[in-house]
Motif scaffolding. Structure first.
Motif, short mmCIF file in Angstrom:
data_model
loop_
_atom_site.label_atom_id
_atom_site.label_comp_id
_atom_site.label_asym_id
_atom_site.label_seq_id
_atom_site.Cartn_x
_atom_site.Cartn_y
_atom_site.Cartn_z
N ARG A 151 15.40 15.49 -14.01
CA ARG A 151 15.01 15.23 -12.63
C ARG A 151 13.52 14.90 -12.56
NH1 ARG A 151 17.97 20.55 -10.18
NH2 ARG A 151 20.11 19.91 -10.63
N ILE A 152 13.18 14.04 -11.63
CA ILE A 152 11.79 13.71 -11.41
C ILE A 152 11.48 13.67 -9.92
CG2 ILE A 152 11.56 12.38 -13.55
CD1 ILE A 152 11.85 9.83 -11.91
N ALA A 153 10.22 13.87 -9.60
CA ALA A 153 9.73 13.77 -8.22
C ALA A 153 8.55 12.83 -8.22
CB ALA A 153 9.33 15.14 -7.69
N VAL A 154 8.50 11.92 -7.23
CA VAL A 154 7.44 10.92 -7.15
C VAL A 154 6.97 10.81 -5.71
CG1 VAL A 154 6.79 8.54 -7.63
CG2 VAL A 154 8.58 9.62 -9.01
N THR A 155 5.65 10.89 -5.51
CA THR A 155 5.09 10.78 -4.17
C THR A 155 4.72 9.33 -3.85
OG1 THR A 155 4.18 13.01 -4.14
CG2 THR A 155 3.14 11.42 -2.69
N ALA A 156 5.08 8.90 -2.64
CA ALA A 156 4.57 7.66 -2.06
C ALA A 156 3.44 8.07 -1.14
CB ALA A 156 5.66 6.91 -1.30
N ARG A 157 2.20 7.90 -1.60
CA ARG A 157 1.05 8.52 -0.92
C ARG A 157 0.87 8.00 0.51
NH1 ARG A 157 -3.88 9.03 -4.55
NH2 ARG A 157 -3.63 6.80 -4.75
N ASP A 158 1.02 6.71 0.72
CA ASP A 158 0.74 6.17 2.05
C ASP A 158 1.73 6.70 3.09
OD1 ASP A 158 -0.88 4.25 3.65
OD2 ASP A 158 1.07 3.33 3.98
N GLN A 159 2.99 6.82 2.71
CA GLN A 159 4.02 7.34 3.62
C GLN A 159 4.13 8.85 3.59
OE1 GLN A 159 4.38 4.70 1.75
NE2 GLN A 159 5.21 3.02 2.97
N GLU A 160 3.50 9.50 2.60
CA GLU A 160 3.58 10.94 2.43
C GLU A 160 5.04 11.41 2.36
OE1 GLU A 160 0.80 13.38 4.60
OE2 GLU A 160 -0.57 11.69 4.90
N ILE A 161 5.77 10.73 1.48
CA ILE A 161 7.16 11.07 1.19
C ILE A 161 7.28 11.38 -0.29
CG2 ILE A 161 9.55 10.25 1.13
CD1 ILE A 161 8.93 8.42 3.42
N VAL A 162 8.03 12.43 -0.62
CA VAL A 162 8.32 12.74 -2.02
C VAL A 162 9.76 12.33 -2.29
CG1 VAL A 162 8.45 14.52 -3.78
CG2 VAL A 162 6.69 14.66 -1.99
N CYS A 163 9.94 11.43 -3.25
CA CYS A 163 11.27 10.92 -3.59
C CYS A 163 11.75 11.60 -4.87
CB CYS A 163 11.21 9.41 -3.80
SG CYS A 163 10.61 8.50 -2.37
N LEU A 164 12.99 12.04 -4.87
CA LEU A 164 13.60 12.70 -6.02
C LEU A 164 14.60 11.76 -6.68
CD1 LEU A 164 12.53 15.64 -6.31
CD2 LEU A 164 12.73 15.01 -3.91
N PHE A 165 14.65 11.84 -8.01
CA PHE A 165 15.60 11.05 -8.79
C PHE A 165 16.19 11.93 -9.89
CE2 PHE A 165 12.32 8.30 -7.14
CZ PHE A 165 12.99 7.18 -6.68
N ASN A 217 0.80 -1.23 0.00
CA ASN A 217 0.00 0.00 0.00
C ASN A 217 0.84 1.27 0.00
OD1 ASN A 217 -2.45 -1.55 0.20
ND2 ASN A 217 -1.94 -1.86 2.35
N CYS A 218 2.05 1.19 -0.50
CA CYS A 218 2.92 2.36 -0.57
C CYS A 218 2.34 3.42 -1.51
CB CYS A 218 4.30 1.93 -1.03
SG CYS A 218 5.44 3.25 -1.36
N GLN A 219 1.75 2.96 -2.61
CA GLN A 219 1.15 3.83 -3.62
C GLN A 219 2.16 4.84 -4.16
OE1 GLN A 219 -2.64 5.36 -2.27
NE2 GLN A 219 -3.26 3.36 -1.51
N PHE A 220 3.33 4.32 -4.46
CA PHE A 220 4.40 5.10 -5.08
C PHE A 220 3.98 5.45 -6.50
CE2 PHE A 220 8.46 5.20 -7.47
CZ PHE A 220 9.18 6.10 -6.71
N GLY A 221 4.01 6.74 -6.83
CA GLY A 221 3.57 7.19 -8.14
C GLY A 221 2.23 7.88 -8.11
N ALA A 222 1.69 8.11 -6.90
CA ALA A 222 0.39 8.77 -6.78
C ALA A 222 0.42 10.18 -7.37
CB ALA A 222 -0.05 8.82 -5.33
N SER A 223 1.53 10.88 -7.21
CA SER A 223 1.75 12.18 -7.84
C SER A 223 3.16 12.18 -8.42
CB SER A 223 1.60 13.32 -6.83
OG SER A 223 0.30 13.34 -6.29
#
Length: 206
Positions: free
Chosen positions: A64-78, A51-57
Protein backbone atom coordinates in the motif's frame (compact mmCIF):
# COMPACT_ATOMS: atom_id res chain seq x y z
CA UNK A 1 12.53 -3.91 -0.01
CA UNK A 2 10.27 -1.28 -1.53
CA UNK A 3 10.49 2.48 -1.62
CA UNK A 4 8.37 5.26 -3.10
CA UNK A 5 9.64 8.46 -4.68
CA UNK A 6 7.46 11.51 -5.27
CA UNK A 7 8.07 14.03 -8.06
CA UNK A 8 5.55 16.83 -7.36
CA UNK A 9 6.94 19.16 -10.03
CA UNK A 10 7.00 16.61 -12.84
CA UNK A 11 5.41 18.18 -15.93
CA UNK A 12 4.70 15.00 -17.92
CA UNK A 13 0.96 15.36 -17.28
CA UNK A 14 0.88 19.16 -17.14
CA UNK A 15 2.59 21.96 -15.25
CA UNK A 16 3.53 20.69 -11.77
CA UNK A 17 0.90 17.92 -11.85
CA UNK A 18 3.43 15.45 -10.48
CA UNK A 19 3.79 11.68 -10.32
CA UNK A 20 5.04 9.03 -7.90
CA UNK A 21 7.11 5.92 -8.59
CA UNK A 22 7.61 2.75 -6.54
CA UNK A 23 10.83 0.76 -6.69
CA UNK A 24 11.54 -2.77 -5.48
CA UNK A 25 14.95 -4.20 -4.65
CA UNK A 26 15.78 -7.34 -6.58
CA UNK A 27 16.68 -10.35 -4.45
CA UNK A 28 18.89 -11.61 -7.29
CA UNK A 29 21.22 -8.68 -7.97
CA UNK A 30 20.33 -6.09 -5.34
CA UNK A 31 19.30 -3.51 -7.94
CA UNK A 32 16.29 -1.27 -7.50
CA UNK A 33 13.76 -1.70 -10.27
CA UNK A 34 10.52 0.15 -10.96
CA UNK A 35 7.46 -1.71 -9.67
CA UNK A 36 4.56 -1.13 -12.01
CA UNK A 37 3.82 2.04 -13.91
CA UNK A 38 4.26 5.53 -12.56
CA UNK A 39 1.40 6.49 -10.26
CA UNK A 40 -0.72 9.40 -11.45
CA UNK A 41 -3.33 11.45 -9.61
CA UNK A 42 -6.80 9.88 -9.95
CA UNK A 43 -8.62 11.89 -12.61
CA UNK A 44 -12.00 11.50 -10.95
CA UNK A 45 -10.81 13.19 -7.77
CA UNK A 46 -8.20 15.68 -8.85
CA UNK A 47 -8.98 16.43 -12.46
CA UNK A 48 -5.28 16.21 -13.33
CA UNK A 49 -5.26 20.00 -13.08
CA UNK A 50 -2.13 22.15 -13.22
CA UNK A 51 -0.11 22.71 -10.05
CA UNK A 52 -1.55 19.58 -8.44
CA UNK A 53 1.89 18.72 -7.03
CA UNK A 54 0.98 15.06 -6.66
CA UNK A 55 3.83 13.32 -4.84
CA UNK A 56 4.68 16.18 -2.47
CA UNK A 57 4.55 13.68 0.41
CA UNK A 58 4.61 9.89 0.15
CA UNK A 59 4.48 6.85 2.40
CA UNK A 60 4.67 3.11 1.77
CA UNK A 61 3.86 0.00 3.74
CA UNK A 62 3.99 -3.44 2.14
CA UNK A 63 1.62 -3.35 -0.85
CA UNK A 64 0.00 0.00 0.00
CA UNK A 65 1.10 3.55 -0.65
CA UNK A 66 -0.14 7.02 0.23
CA UNK A 67 0.53 10.09 -1.92
CA UNK A 68 -0.34 13.73 -1.19
CA UNK A 69 -1.57 16.15 -3.84
CA UNK A 70 -0.32 19.30 -2.13
CA UNK A 71 -2.38 21.90 -3.97
CA UNK A 72 -5.68 20.09 -3.33
CA UNK A 73 -4.60 18.83 0.11
CA UNK A 74 -5.85 15.34 -0.67
CA UNK A 75 -4.10 12.11 0.31
CA UNK A 76 -4.63 9.36 -2.27
CA UNK A 77 -4.22 5.69 -1.34
CA UNK A 78 -3.23 2.90 -3.70
CA UNK A 79 -2.64 -0.85 -3.37
CA UNK A 80 -0.61 -3.32 -5.43
CA UNK A 81 -3.04 -5.72 -7.07
CA UNK A 82 -2.63 -8.05 -10.04
CA UNK A 83 0.60 -6.43 -11.13
CA UNK A 84 -0.52 -2.81 -10.99
CA UNK A 85 -1.22 0.04 -8.59
CA UNK A 86 -4.96 0.57 -8.17
CA UNK A 87 -6.83 3.25 -6.28
CA UNK A 88 -7.65 2.40 -2.66
CA UNK A 89 -9.51 5.55 -1.64
CA UNK A 90 -8.58 9.03 -0.47
CA UNK A 91 -8.83 11.27 2.59
CA UNK A 92 -9.25 15.02 2.96
CA UNK A 93 -10.88 17.54 5.26
CA UNK A 94 -14.42 18.76 4.63
CA UNK A 95 -16.75 17.22 2.06
CA UNK A 96 -16.23 16.26 -1.56
CA UNK A 97 -18.12 19.38 -2.62
CA UNK A 98 -16.52 21.72 -0.06
CA UNK A 99 -13.00 20.60 0.78
CA UNK A 100 -11.10 22.53 3.44
CA UNK A 101 -7.68 23.74 2.32
CA UNK A 102 -4.98 26.03 3.65
CA UNK A 103 -4.05 23.68 6.49
CA UNK A 104 -1.12 21.91 4.80
CA UNK A 105 -3.12 18.70 5.22
CA UNK A 106 -0.96 15.85 3.95
CA UNK A 107 2.33 17.69 4.46
CA UNK A 108 3.54 14.58 6.30
CA UNK A 109 2.36 10.97 6.13
CA UNK A 110 2.83 7.70 7.97
CA UNK A 111 1.32 4.42 6.84
CA UNK A 112 1.36 1.10 8.66
CA UNK A 113 -1.09 -1.75 8.33
CA UNK A 114 -4.62 -0.40 8.21
CA UNK A 115 -3.66 2.95 9.74
CA UNK A 116 -2.78 6.25 8.07
CA UNK A 117 -1.52 9.28 10.02
CA UNK A 118 -1.70 12.64 8.27
CA UNK A 119 0.02 15.81 9.47
CA UNK A 120 -1.56 19.24 8.98
CA UNK A 121 1.01 21.58 10.56
CA UNK A 122 -0.81 24.78 9.57
CA UNK A 123 -4.27 23.74 10.76
CA UNK A 124 -6.30 26.95 11.18
CA UNK A 125 -9.23 25.64 13.17
CA UNK A 126 -7.77 27.89 15.84
CA UNK A 127 -6.24 31.30 15.10
CA UNK A 128 -2.82 30.16 16.30
CA UNK A 129 -2.29 27.74 13.40
CA UNK A 130 -0.57 25.44 15.85
CA UNK A 131 -1.24 22.36 13.71
CA UNK A 132 -2.98 19.01 14.04
CA UNK A 133 -2.63 15.41 12.93
CA UNK A 134 -5.41 13.11 11.77
CA UNK A 135 -5.60 9.33 12.07
CA UNK A 136 -7.55 7.10 9.68
CA UNK A 137 -8.21 3.37 9.52
CA UNK A 138 -8.91 1.31 6.44
CA UNK A 139 -12.39 -0.22 6.36
CA UNK A 140 -12.38 -3.30 4.14
CA UNK A 141 -15.94 -4.26 5.13
CA UNK A 142 -17.31 -1.95 2.45
CA UNK A 143 -16.78 -2.10 -1.30
CA UNK A 144 -14.79 -0.24 -2.39
CA UNK A 145 -12.76 0.00 0.82
CA UNK A 146 -12.60 3.41 2.49
CA UNK A 147 -10.45 5.10 5.09
CA UNK A 148 -12.51 6.11 8.12
CA UNK A 149 -11.57 8.95 10.44
CA UNK A 150 -10.42 7.69 13.85
CA UNK A 151 -8.92 10.55 15.83
CA UNK A 152 -7.65 14.10 15.71
CA UNK A 153 -4.46 14.90 17.62
CA UNK A 154 -3.57 18.41 18.71
CA UNK A 155 -1.19 20.01 21.21
CA UNK A 156 -2.36 20.87 24.71
CA UNK A 157 -0.62 24.24 24.40
CA UNK A 158 -1.28 25.97 21.08
CA UNK A 159 1.65 28.06 19.94
CA UNK A 160 1.29 30.34 16.95
CA UNK A 161 2.68 28.60 13.86
CA UNK A 162 3.92 25.85 16.17
CA UNK A 163 4.05 23.18 13.49
CA UNK A 164 2.37 20.30 15.32
CA UNK A 165 2.37 17.53 12.72
CA UNK A 166 5.56 18.68 10.97
CA UNK A 167 6.67 15.04 11.11
CA UNK A 168 4.62 11.93 11.93
CA UNK A 169 5.28 8.21 12.31
CA UNK A 170 3.47 4.98 13.17
CA UNK A 171 4.94 1.89 14.80
CA UNK A 172 2.74 -0.88 16.12
CA UNK A 173 0.30 0.59 18.60
CA UNK A 174 2.13 3.92 18.85
CA UNK A 175 1.98 7.19 16.94
CA UNK A 176 4.72 9.84 17.07
CA UNK A 177 3.99 13.46 16.20
CA UNK A 178 6.53 16.26 16.06
CA UNK A 179 5.66 19.66 17.56
CA UNK A 180 8.29 21.83 15.94
CA UNK A 181 7.93 24.87 18.24
CA UNK A 182 6.45 23.54 21.46
CA UNK A 183 8.52 26.03 23.44
CA UNK A 184 8.51 29.50 21.87
CA UNK A 185 10.88 30.92 24.50
CA UNK A 186 13.69 28.64 23.38
CA UNK A 187 12.44 27.89 19.84
CA UNK A 188 12.69 24.20 20.67
CA UNK A 189 10.37 21.34 19.86
CA UNK A 190 9.16 17.99 21.12
CA UNK A 191 7.97 14.67 19.80
CA UNK A 192 4.79 13.42 21.44
CA UNK A 193 4.13 9.68 21.65
CA UNK A 194 0.56 8.37 21.73
CA UNK A 195 -0.38 4.76 22.41
CA UNK A 196 -3.43 2.84 21.24
CA UNK A 197 -5.28 1.06 24.02
CA UNK A 198 -8.48 -0.93 24.32
CA UNK A 199 -11.47 0.10 22.21
CA UNK A 200 -9.26 2.11 19.86
CA UNK A 201 -8.58 4.78 22.49
CA UNK A 202 -5.36 6.77 22.13
CA UNK A 203 -3.58 8.34 25.08
CA UNK A 204 -0.46 10.46 25.46
CA UNK A 205 2.43 8.29 26.59
CA UNK A 206 5.23 10.81 26.62
Amino acid sequence: NRMIVGAPYNDALGVDVGIATVYERSALNGLWQKLGSEIRPPAGILGDGPNCQFGASVAIWSDRIAVTARDQEIVCLFRWQNGQWVSDGSVYLGSEQFRVTGLEFGATLALEGDYLLVGAPADIADVERSGRAYLYKRNAAVNPPRWDFVKQFEPAVRNRFGGFGTAVDLSGDRAAICYEKSDLATSSGDVFIYRRGANQTWSLEG
